[in-house]
Scaffold this active site. Structure first.
Site, PDB file in Angstrom:
ATOM      1  N   HIS A 147       0.819  -1.221   0.000  1.00  0.00           N
ATOM      2  CA  HIS A 147       0.000   0.000   0.000  1.00  0.00           C
ATOM      3  C   HIS A 147       0.849   1.266   0.000  1.00  0.00           C
ATOM      4  CE1 HIS A 147       0.275   1.107   4.367  1.00  0.00           C
ATOM      5  NE2 HIS A 147       0.453  -0.179   4.548  1.00  0.00           N
ATOM      6  N   ASP A 153       6.351   2.321   6.153  1.00  0.00           N
ATOM      7  CA  ASP A 153       5.083   1.588   6.095  1.00  0.00           C
ATOM      8  C   ASP A 153       4.157   2.365   5.169  1.00  0.00           C
ATOM      9  OD1 ASP A 153       2.664   0.351   6.500  1.00  0.00           O
ATOM     10  OD2 ASP A 153       2.437   0.972   8.588  1.00  0.00           O
ATOM     11  N   GLU A 201      -5.259   1.454   2.720  1.00  0.00           N
ATOM     12  CA  GLU A 201      -4.943   0.409   3.700  1.00  0.00           C
ATOM     13  C   GLU A 201      -4.980   0.921   5.130  1.00  0.00           C
ATOM     14  OE1 GLU A 201      -2.539  -2.325   6.243  1.00  0.00           O
ATOM     15  OE2 GLU A 201      -2.307  -0.174   5.896  1.00  0.00           O
ATOM     16  N   GLU A 202      -4.429   2.103   5.346  1.00  0.00           N
ATOM     17  CA  GLU A 202      -4.295   2.596   6.726  1.00  0.00           C
ATOM     18  C   GLU A 202      -5.641   2.824   7.418  1.00  0.00           C
ATOM     19  OE1 GLU A 202      -1.736   2.474   8.495  1.00  0.00           O
ATOM     20  OE2 GLU A 202       0.015   2.603   7.197  1.00  0.00           O
ATOM     21  N   ASP A 233       4.201  -6.077   3.359  1.00  0.00           N
ATOM     22  CA  ASP A 233       4.022  -4.949   4.279  1.00  0.00           C
ATOM     23  C   ASP A 233       5.047  -5.083   5.402  1.00  0.00           C
ATOM     24  OD1 ASP A 233       2.986  -2.682   5.517  1.00  0.00           O
ATOM     25  OD2 ASP A 233       0.907  -3.324   5.293  1.00  0.00           O
ATOM     26  N   HIS A 242       4.804   3.499  12.657  1.00  0.00           N
ATOM     27  CA  HIS A 242       3.812   4.561  12.878  1.00  0.00           C
ATOM     28  C   HIS A 242       4.376   5.663  13.785  1.00  0.00           C
ATOM     29  CE1 HIS A 242      -0.110   2.500  11.341  1.00  0.00           C
ATOM     30  NE2 HIS A 242       0.923   2.343  10.522  1.00  0.00           N
TER      31      HIS A 242
HETATM   32 ZN   LIG Z   1       1.335  -0.984   6.323  1.00  0.00          ZN
END
Ligand SMILES: [Zn+2]
Length: 350
Positions: free
Chosen positions: A74, A191, A225-226, A246, A326
């Site tokens: 993603h 990510d 995706e998030e 991922d 994150h």
């Molecule tokens: Zn991810």
């Protein structure tokens, strides 16, 4: 022994850097999708397309059409939208994706207005100055009430901010702060841009070596995706197997690290497909790919999303170890290269 072709690591790192520097919070990921689309256009064996949701698809005809596969990563990232223009001219935020407020405190950001105007700013505590608020600065709970955007523009009121063209619903992108040091790649949003770069590099490496996948394979570069529904659409219904690429979760108690690619056998969505996971392990071993096996405690993937959307197929998950996910993330080139090799080995596997 591995028979995989040599990877162009400078290309991998250069494309990844460009991708990281192209803002793509979920809901406003078009610039990064377009950059990836442009880059994949160099490989005419791929048939490119878009889903109605704006994701990028690339279908690569394999040696056989039977038992088609898909591979996904993603391109959308964490971010925010303007929730409110405050009476002091500053902006209140509404989060896009799951992150803790303290991980963006002090970060630079870009606010994009409806008309496309970009205004720079910083994400700060409402009581940011130690000289004014003393100990409160350390003690305040970080929340959507206590963080705000200070724009680099002369505004002291809601009206002045609105006069800049900025309003509720405008997208806010956090500065990625990309740095490459001693083989490490440090940036926000590895990510999952690290894995998109890995997929593109796998396509380039195989194409330039005159190779193609064993089975017809659709790549889905997903863009939601998030927020939990990236791969719910966009994968052809006849696909029998999906490889999700991922990031692997690194931290205390985890088996993953920044120098390996990981196979995730279970995350918050439950176990992945056992037979496929075992095949991925065997492929890594056969090709001397440095890998780990892991379980991610607070993690959802686009594979789970596709399963929940009703997919009747096997799903597996691999990806490079990313520290401080994150937050201000970091990985190492070794993990990225391992991921590219693993994707190539999978594509070539009969
Ligand atoms: Zn991810």
């Amino acid at each position: 022994m591995s028979n995989l072709p040599e990877i162009d690591t400078p290309f991998l790192l250069d494309f990844l850097t460009r991708l990281l520097n192209t803002a793509s919070p979920t809901g406003n990921a078009e610039a990064a999708i377009a950059l990836t689309e442009e880059t994949l256009r160099a490989f005419p064996a791929l048939t490119l397309g878009r889903t109605r949701k704006g994701a990028l698809t690339a279908t690569w005809r394999g040696d056989q059409d039977e038992g088609p596969r898909a591979v996904t990563a993603h391109l959308d990232t964490l971010g925010a939208v303007v929730k409110e223009v405050k009476s002091n001219g500053r902006l209140k935020l509404s989060k896009i994706g799951g992150f803790a407020w303290n991980t963006i405190e002090g970060e630079g950001c870009t606010v994009t207005s409806r008309a496309g105007r970009q205004v720079r700013g910083s994400i700060l505590l409402t009581k940011a100055s130690s000289h004014v608020f003393g100990a409160e600065v350390g003690e305040m709970k970080r929340s959507d009430e206590t963080l705000e955007v200070r724009l680099d523009a002369r505004t002291m009121s809601a009206t002045e901010t609105r006069d800049l063209g900025i309003g509720v619903g405008d997208f806010v992108a956090f500065d990625p702060r990309v740095e490459l040091n001693a083989g490490f790649v440090r940036s926000r949003h590895l990510d999952d841009k690290a894995c998109v770069a890995a997929l593109v590099t796998a396509v380039k490496t195989l194409s330039e070596a005159g190779l193609k996948p064993a089975r017809t394979t659709t790549l889905l570069i997903s863009n939601y995706e998030e927020v939990g529904h990236g791969a719910a659409a966009g994968i052809p219904a006849d696909v029998e197997e999906l490889l999700v690429v991922d990031m692997a979760a690194v931290g205390e108690g985890q088996n993953s690290d920044e120098f390996h690619a990981s196979l995730c056998v279970k995350d918050s969505g439950g176990p992945y497909h056992h037979e496929m996971s075992n095949r991925l392990r065997a492929l890594a071993e056969k090709n001397e790919i440095p890998y780990r096996v892991d379980v991610y405690p607070y993690y959802h993937s686009d594979g789970e999303v596709w399963w929940n959307a009703g997919a009747n197929a096997a799903v597996g998950l691999i990806g490079p170890g990313v520290d401080a996910s994150h937050s201000y993330e970091r990985t190492h080139t070794e993990a990225l290269v391992a991921t590219v090799k693993w994707v190539m080995a999978y594509l070539l596997d009969k």
